[in-house]
Design an enzyme around this catalytic site. Structure first.
Site, PDB file in Angstrom:
ATOM      1  CE  LYS A 180       6.429  -2.656  10.441  1.00 20.71           C
ATOM      2  NZ  LYS A 180       7.149  -2.169   9.255  1.00 20.71           N
TER       3      LYS A 180
ATOM      4  CE1 TYR B 195       3.725  -5.512  10.759  1.00 16.22           C
ATOM      5  CE2 TYR B 195       2.675  -3.938  12.246  1.00 16.22           C
ATOM      6  CZ  TYR B 195       3.242  -4.238  11.017  1.00 16.22           C
ATOM      7  OH  TYR B 195       3.322  -3.263  10.063  1.00 16.22           O
TER       8      TYR B 195
ATOM      9  CG  LEU C 256      -1.469   1.174   1.862  1.00 15.56           C
ATOM     10  CD1 LEU C 256      -2.644   1.619   1.010  1.00 15.56           C
ATOM     11  CD2 LEU C 256      -1.946   0.905   3.281  1.00 15.56           C
TER      12      LEU C 256
ATOM     13  CG  ASP D  76     -13.424  -2.572  20.960  1.00 18.73           C
ATOM     14  OD1 ASP D  76     -14.027  -2.582  19.860  1.00 18.73           O
ATOM     15  OD2 ASP D  76     -13.955  -2.243  22.035  1.00 18.73           O
TER      16      ASP D  76
ATOM     17  CB  SER E 221       3.384  -0.135  12.764  1.00 21.85           C
ATOM     18  OG  SER E 221       2.020  -0.210  13.111  1.00 21.85           O
ATOM     19  CB  SER E 222       0.638   4.101  15.224  1.00 20.08           C
ATOM     20  OG  SER E 222      -0.447   3.444  14.615  1.00 20.08           O
ATOM     21  CB  CYS E 223       0.180  -1.470  16.252  1.00 18.18           C
ATOM     22  SG  CYS E 223       1.394  -2.439  15.403  1.00 18.18           S
TER      23      CYS E 223
ATOM     24  CG  HIS F 274      -5.001  -2.416   8.321  1.00 20.43           C
ATOM     25  ND1 HIS F 274      -4.017  -2.737   7.418  1.00 20.43           N
ATOM     26  CD2 HIS F 274      -4.428  -2.515   9.550  1.00 20.43           C
ATOM     27  CE1 HIS F 274      -2.899  -3.017   8.076  1.00 20.43           C
ATOM     28  NE2 HIS F 274      -3.119  -2.888   9.365  1.00 20.43           N
TER      29      HIS F 274
END
Ligand code: GFB
Length: 320
Positions: A141, A137, A15, A270, A108-110, A180
């Site tokens: 990162k 993951y 992406l 969530d 990544s923001s996660c 996502h």
């Protein structure tokens, strides 16, 4: 950056990679290496090494490595972690050994702690446990960020780490279970509209919030950072839409033209409650996202219809 420099987008078919290649073309970069079938398998150390030896990229955007939504993270944590660790170590090692001028690594923001104060500031990284559904993951990162730092300190490599908000756009994975939230909902809302369903099920309670960034804006931010930022501290890439999942689902349904009811399935996870980034450093450097959220969702749906729907059949990825 000299427009004649050799530039490699590691992960050109993802992406963000696809959007970056578009932005590089538009900005007059004429020596893009490793395009399409010429991109090495990033998880294969020997292939990556041979590619760097052959092409000697001067600027490297490391945006590759498998990723997916909360469903994929729960189903395949080992695959995601291994793929990303291999990709990161192979590309950073080769970029160092073959003397790349500069590298931008997208984390990544996660990878932020689940309960870090909002908005997320880089000082909060590693200050607490991450969201369990994406721990594997996120750990890969974080390792990538720390490896960039280690190369900076030991060898003086200009390796920069950026933490982007949740990206979406063309070339995304429109898998109903693996994707996502935005591509997954675009697909399901489209299918629900075509079938004439009265109800569209949205995972979770609808209350978590996400900061979204359109992939084309994110590509622009990556180019901007490559040219304007060089520090050991990571930089957040956001500054756009911060919406609840319920608000997001309403925009998606509206863009698709699904007129039925949205139902929230609290039996589905969530994930993190809040993921807004503090992007004040990027904004202070003068960058702003160009695309309004609704416009970006509409562009993405248009792309999905053109590339992933053939004679009524929906594909998760662009049909080749
Ligand atoms: O996009 P998403 O999977 O990413 O989910 P995360 C965001 C939110 O949307 C969650 C809700 O609260 C989901 O419950 N949601 C509603 C849905 N409907 C859907 C749906 O149909 N599909 C999906 N996927 N979600 C990911 C991490 O977390 O963030 C990855 O798992 C990655 O590691 C990515 O880093 C950026 O923001 O929750």
């Amino acid at each position: 950056m000299n427009r004649k420099a050799r530039v490699f987008v590691a992960g050109g078919e993802t992406l963000v990679g696809a959007a970056l290649l578009g932005a590089l073309h538009e900005n007059g970069f004429s020596k893009l290496v490793g395009l399409g079938p010429y991109e090495p398998d990033l998880t294969d150390a020997a292939e990556v090494d041979a590619f760097f030896a052959d092409t000697l990229p001067e600027y490297v955007f490391l945006v590759g490595g498998k990723s997916g939504g909360i469903g994929l993270n729960r189903a395949r944590p080992a695959d995601l972690m291994l793929d990303n660790l291999r990709t990161i170590t192979n590309v950073l090692d080769a970029a160092h050994r073959y003397g790349a001028t500069k590298l931008l690594y997208l984390a990544s923001s996660c990878a932020y702690p689940k309960h870090a104060p909002q908005p997320l500031r880089v000082e909060s990284l590693t200050a607490g446990p991450v969201e369990p559904t994406s721990e594997a993951y996120a750990t890969a990162k974080l390792a990538g960020w720390k490896l960039c730092t280690a190369y900076r300190r030991q060898y003086g490599c200009r390796f920069v780490t950026a933490f982007p908000a949740n990206a979406f756009g063309p070339h995304d994975d429109f898998g109903a279970d693996a994707g996502h939230v935005i591509p997954a909902l675009l697909r399901r809302a489209h299918e629900a509209k075509v079938r004439g369903d009265r109800v569209l099920t949205v995972w979770g309670t609808g209350t978590p919030k996400r900061e979204f960034i359109y992939s084309r804006d994110l590509a622009d931010a990556c180019l901007f950072v490559m040219e304007r930022y060089d520090g050991e501290d990571p930089i957040n890439l956001g500054g756009g839409a911060d919406l609840s999942i319920a608000e997001t689902a309403r925009v998606v349904a509206d863009v698709v033209g699904f007129r039925g009811q949205l139902v929230f399935d609290a039996g589905k996870p969530d994930g993190a409650p809040l993921k807004g980034l503090d992007s004040s450093e990027l904004l202070a450097l003068g960058w702003r996202p160009a695309t309004a959220f609704r416009t970006a969702v509409a562009d993405t749906y248009h792309w999905f219809l053109q590339h992933c729907v053939t004679e009524g059949t929906v594909h998760a990825r662009a049909a080749v």
